[in-house]
Design an enzyme around this catalytic site. Structure first.
Site, short mmCIF file in Angstrom:
data_model
loop_
_atom_site.label_atom_id
_atom_site.label_comp_id
_atom_site.label_asym_id
_atom_site.label_seq_id
_atom_site.Cartn_x
_atom_site.Cartn_y
_atom_site.Cartn_z
N HIS A 80 0.84 -1.21 0.00
CA HIS A 80 0.00 0.00 0.00
C HIS A 80 0.87 1.25 0.00
CE1 HIS A 80 -3.19 2.81 0.91
NE2 HIS A 80 -2.57 3.18 2.01
N GLN A 82 3.94 1.63 -1.10
CA GLN A 82 4.59 1.79 -2.40
C GLN A 82 3.60 2.29 -3.45
OE1 GLN A 82 7.98 1.45 -2.97
NE2 GLN A 82 7.87 1.40 -0.74
N HIS A 84 0.89 4.01 -2.84
CA HIS A 84 0.54 5.37 -2.46
C HIS A 84 1.62 6.35 -2.96
CE1 HIS A 84 -2.19 7.73 -0.03
NE2 HIS A 84 -1.19 8.31 0.60
#
Length: 110
Positions: A80, A82, A84
């Site tokens: 998540h 990465q 984001h």
């Protein structure tokens, strides 16, 4: 939970936090540009880039740890973070381009 795992988790949250801050600032910059407030837009884009730099610094630390034989656990939270960060980077580049377009059209709109 080990100290190393807790540190990795904190690093992951830093990536998420700085990435989110960058996205928010980039969208604020776009809104400023829509109002032809280009100095404000440029300031906000710079602040967004500073946030991305902080997130990238943390990401680089995790990568270096892995290269040195101390990999982080591959968790959904890590994925998540990465995702984001990459989304924030992509959106910022697109917003920067949109601001350049708005600047070119500004004289026509005034």
């Amino acid at each position: 939970m080990t100290t190393e795992a807790m540190n990795n988790e904190m690093d992951i949250f830093e990536i998420i936090s700085h990435g989110g801050n960058a996205r928010g600032l980039a969208y604020e910059a776009l809104e400023a540009a829509e109002e032809f407030e280009f100095e404000k837009a440029e300031t906000l884009i710079k602040e967004a880039q500073d946030e991305l730099n902080l997130a990238h610094k943390t990401q680089t630390k995790l990568i270096q740890n892995e290269l040195n034989g101390h990999p982080s656990e591959k968790t959904l939270l890590m994925i998540h973070a990465q995702d984001h960060l990459m989304t924030a980077i992509s959106e910022q580049k697109l917003i920067e381009h949109m601001i350049r377009i708005i600047k070119k059209l500004a004289p026509v709109q005034k």
